[in-house]
Write an enzyme that holds these catalytic residues in place. Sequence first.
Site, PDB file in Angstrom:
ATOM      1  N   LYS A 126       1.012  -1.259   0.005  1.00 34.43           N
ATOM      2  CA  LYS A 126       0.054  -0.103   0.120  1.00 34.43           C
ATOM      3  C   LYS A 126       1.049   1.320  -0.001  1.00 34.43           C
ATOM      4  O   LYS A 126       2.038   1.257   0.570  1.00 34.43           O
ATOM      5  CB  LYS A 126      -0.916   0.036   1.219  1.00 34.43           C
ATOM      6  CG  LYS A 126      -2.381   0.849   1.103  1.00 34.43           C
ATOM      7  CD  LYS A 126      -3.059   0.031   0.286  1.00 34.43           C
ATOM      8  CE  LYS A 126      -4.342   0.918   0.156  1.00 34.43           C
ATOM      9  NZ  LYS A 126      -5.400   0.042  -0.343  1.00 34.43           N
TER      10      LYS A 126
HETATM   11  P1  NAD Z   1     -13.077   7.754  -2.779  1.00 33.25           P
HETATM   12  O1  NAD Z   1     -12.119   8.668  -2.632  1.00 33.25           O
HETATM   13  O2  NAD Z   1     -13.657   7.434  -4.115  1.00 33.25           O
HETATM   14  O3  NAD Z   1     -14.413   7.796  -2.004  1.00 33.25           O
HETATM   15  C1  NAD Z   1     -14.496   8.162  -0.409  1.00 33.25           C
HETATM   16  C2  NAD Z   1     -15.862   8.657  -0.203  1.00 33.25           C
HETATM   17  O4  NAD Z   1     -15.948   8.705   1.239  1.00 33.25           O
HETATM   18  C3  NAD Z   1     -16.272   9.920  -0.750  1.00 33.25           C
HETATM   19  O5  NAD Z   1     -17.616  10.054  -1.035  1.00 33.25           O
HETATM   20  C4  NAD Z   1     -16.011  10.970   0.461  1.00 33.25           C
HETATM   21  O6  NAD Z   1     -16.639  12.111   0.298  1.00 33.25           O
HETATM   22  C5  NAD Z   1     -16.571   9.982   1.750  1.00 33.25           C
HETATM   23  N1  NAD Z   1     -15.977  10.370   2.788  1.00 33.25           N
HETATM   24  C6  NAD Z   1     -14.512  10.557   3.141  1.00 33.25           C
HETATM   25  N2  NAD Z   1     -14.314  10.824   4.234  1.00 33.25           N
HETATM   26  C7  NAD Z   1     -15.593  10.408   4.898  1.00 33.25           C
HETATM   27  C8  NAD Z   1     -15.962  10.424   6.234  1.00 33.25           C
HETATM   28  N3  NAD Z   1     -15.135  10.709   7.202  1.00 33.25           N
HETATM   29  N4  NAD Z   1     -17.233  10.002   6.563  1.00 33.25           N
HETATM   30  C9  NAD Z   1     -18.193   9.989   5.512  1.00 33.25           C
HETATM   31  N5  NAD Z   1     -17.939   9.975   4.205  1.00 33.25           N
HETATM   32  C10 NAD Z   1     -16.669  10.301   4.190  1.00 33.25           C
HETATM   33  O7  NAD Z   1     -12.576   6.304  -1.933  1.00 33.25           O
HETATM   34  P2  NAD Z   1     -13.072   4.754  -2.500  1.00 33.25           P
HETATM   35  O8  NAD Z   1     -12.131   4.347  -3.711  1.00 33.25           O
HETATM   36  O9  NAD Z   1     -14.361   4.652  -2.755  1.00 33.25           O
HETATM   37  O10 NAD Z   1     -12.602   4.070  -1.238  1.00 33.25           O
HETATM   38  C11 NAD Z   1     -13.581   3.890  -0.183  1.00 33.25           C
HETATM   39  C12 NAD Z   1     -13.010   2.964   0.787  1.00 33.25           C
HETATM   40  O11 NAD Z   1     -12.996   1.681  -0.057  1.00 33.25           O
HETATM   41  C13 NAD Z   1     -11.793   3.034   1.281  1.00 33.25           C
HETATM   42  O12 NAD Z   1     -11.589   2.467   2.569  1.00 33.25           O
HETATM   43  C14 NAD Z   1     -10.830   2.132   0.397  1.00 33.25           C
HETATM   44  O13 NAD Z   1      -9.649   1.852   0.971  1.00 33.25           O
HETATM   45  C15 NAD Z   1     -11.760   1.104   0.110  1.00 33.25           C
HETATM   46  N6  NAD Z   1     -11.403   0.217  -1.019  1.00 33.25           N
HETATM   47  C16 NAD Z   1     -11.367   0.798  -2.459  1.00 33.25           C
HETATM   48  C17 NAD Z   1     -10.995   0.205  -3.354  1.00 33.25           C
HETATM   49  C18 NAD Z   1     -11.068   0.779  -4.861  1.00 33.25           C
HETATM   50  O14 NAD Z   1     -11.136   0.011  -5.710  1.00 33.25           O
HETATM   51  N7  NAD Z   1     -11.168   2.095  -5.163  1.00 33.25           N
HETATM   52  C19 NAD Z   1     -10.753  -1.159  -3.063  1.00 33.25           C
HETATM   53  C20 NAD Z   1     -10.719  -1.957  -2.171  1.00 33.25           C
HETATM   54  C21 NAD Z   1     -11.266  -1.095  -0.904  1.00 33.25           C
END
Ligand code: NAD
Length: 441
Positions: A131
């Site tokens: 990561k």
């Molecule tokens: P992103 O940046 O696209 O979206 C994050 C979302 O969460 C946004 O809508 C943001 O406004 C909101 N947010 C941020 N802080 C917040 C808070 N304190 N309270 C409520 N909402 C909040 O990120 P993503 O890629 O969708 O990732 C989200 C989660 O999923 C993370 O934990 C990430 O590690 C995990 N994840 C992502 C992927 C991927 O393929 N993108 C894969 C596996 C896991």
Amino acid sequence: MKTERRGDGGWADVMASEPYMVGPGSEWRSELYRVAVDQFTRAADLLGLEPEVRARLLEPRRALVVNFPVRRDSGEVEIFTGYRVQHTLTMGPMKGGVRYGPGVSMGECAALAMWMTLKCSLLGLPFGGAKGGVRCDPNRLSVAELERLTRRYASEIFPIIGPDSDIPAPDMATGEREMAWFMDTYSQQVGHPVPEIVTGKPLVLGGTEGRDVATGLGVVFVLEDVLRSLRRPVEGLRVVVQGLGNVGAVVVRELAARGARIVGVSDVSGGVVDPDGLDVDAVFTWVAEHDFLRGFPRGEHVDRTAVLEASCDVLVPAAVEHQITAENVEAIDCELVVEAANGPTTPEADLVLARRGIDVVPDVLANAGGVTVSYFEWVQDQQKYSWNGEEIVARLRLQLQEALARVVEARARHGVDWRTAAQSVAIERVAEASRLRTIYP
Ligand code: NAD
């Protein structure tokens, strides 16, 4: 045989009397790493994992910290700190996302890298976990500044990444655009195009069909299968989703399309709740026009964390870590938690949820669709041959179903919660590989 970890073997007295000295493992010290170690230890204890393998898996194998300058549009120079942490080199090349955020730290990356190892192992992918990220506020940076930051970060971690050693991907606040810059920067350095250096690229640069929706779709596939085993239909299910980004938005869309009632959503700006079900299209139109959910004209407004306490059948945290904690766990009002985000539930909250009979489908299983399709993308890049969208979705579903079956079997065999079962399956596979490869030299 005794396995010694730095700091043991007579150093304890010295450490205690010299407060400025750094203790064992303190490189990774962070709330998220504490959570990762706690979860790992529970599964390792269940397996009776031998100290030698346990010690090798508890800490990352490599970490790189970089401080680098970026010229802001104003002409000023700002120094940013970035990280790349590689958890295990035993299983194949390492794989893991790159995130941008104000809280990114080495300890956070260490925890997320460990979970990547477990996720890849559970899914049977030939990868170890990694990561990385840059500590910054991406909302404060222009597109040109983000490009300069991404390119410089890619150059800084160049020595330890590669298509056969460590393959980055999108995570929070990064996506196709950043992966295109990343791929171009790496390719410029080696002198020829290397699409397989990152996954999550645009299709035209060697990306794959389906990667953009893979994580959210995977969450929905796992949820569907769990519900099927409970003989519960998705239709009419009351769902709350925290986070409307890459992952959360897809979960909302896919579940609404299957007839679920989305009774609460939130992003970083706040949340809205409507027990009768939100108009999902109206939510997305509002967010597209206003960037954030704040001000959405319908439903009851709550803050971004309070949305977790809205009454529902299934709660999907899909935003950030550390959301369901000792402080709010008693107020959680659902039957099932499906962790789309990484690390949203603390170990203390896990215990309370278990006592209250609320099952938690853990992150390492629920959100593994992203890395699975990333693996498909990497394979296609290596083969220089593309698969079509249906093939990818079918393979994704199958791979998640097989992983779920392994977890269900381990749950029944050990009589433990979903998380411990999932981590035990994952740890067993990595442990076996570690034992077979033994220690070099
Ligand atoms: P992103 O940046 O696209 O979206 C994050 C979302 O969460 C946004 O809508 C943001 O406004 C909101 N947010 C941020 N802080 C917040 C808070 N304190 N309270 C409520 N909402 C909040 O990120 P993503 O890629 O969708 O990732 C989200 C989660 O999923 C993370 O934990 C990430 O590690 C995990 N994840 C992502 C992927 C991927 O393929 N993108 C894969 C596996 C896991």
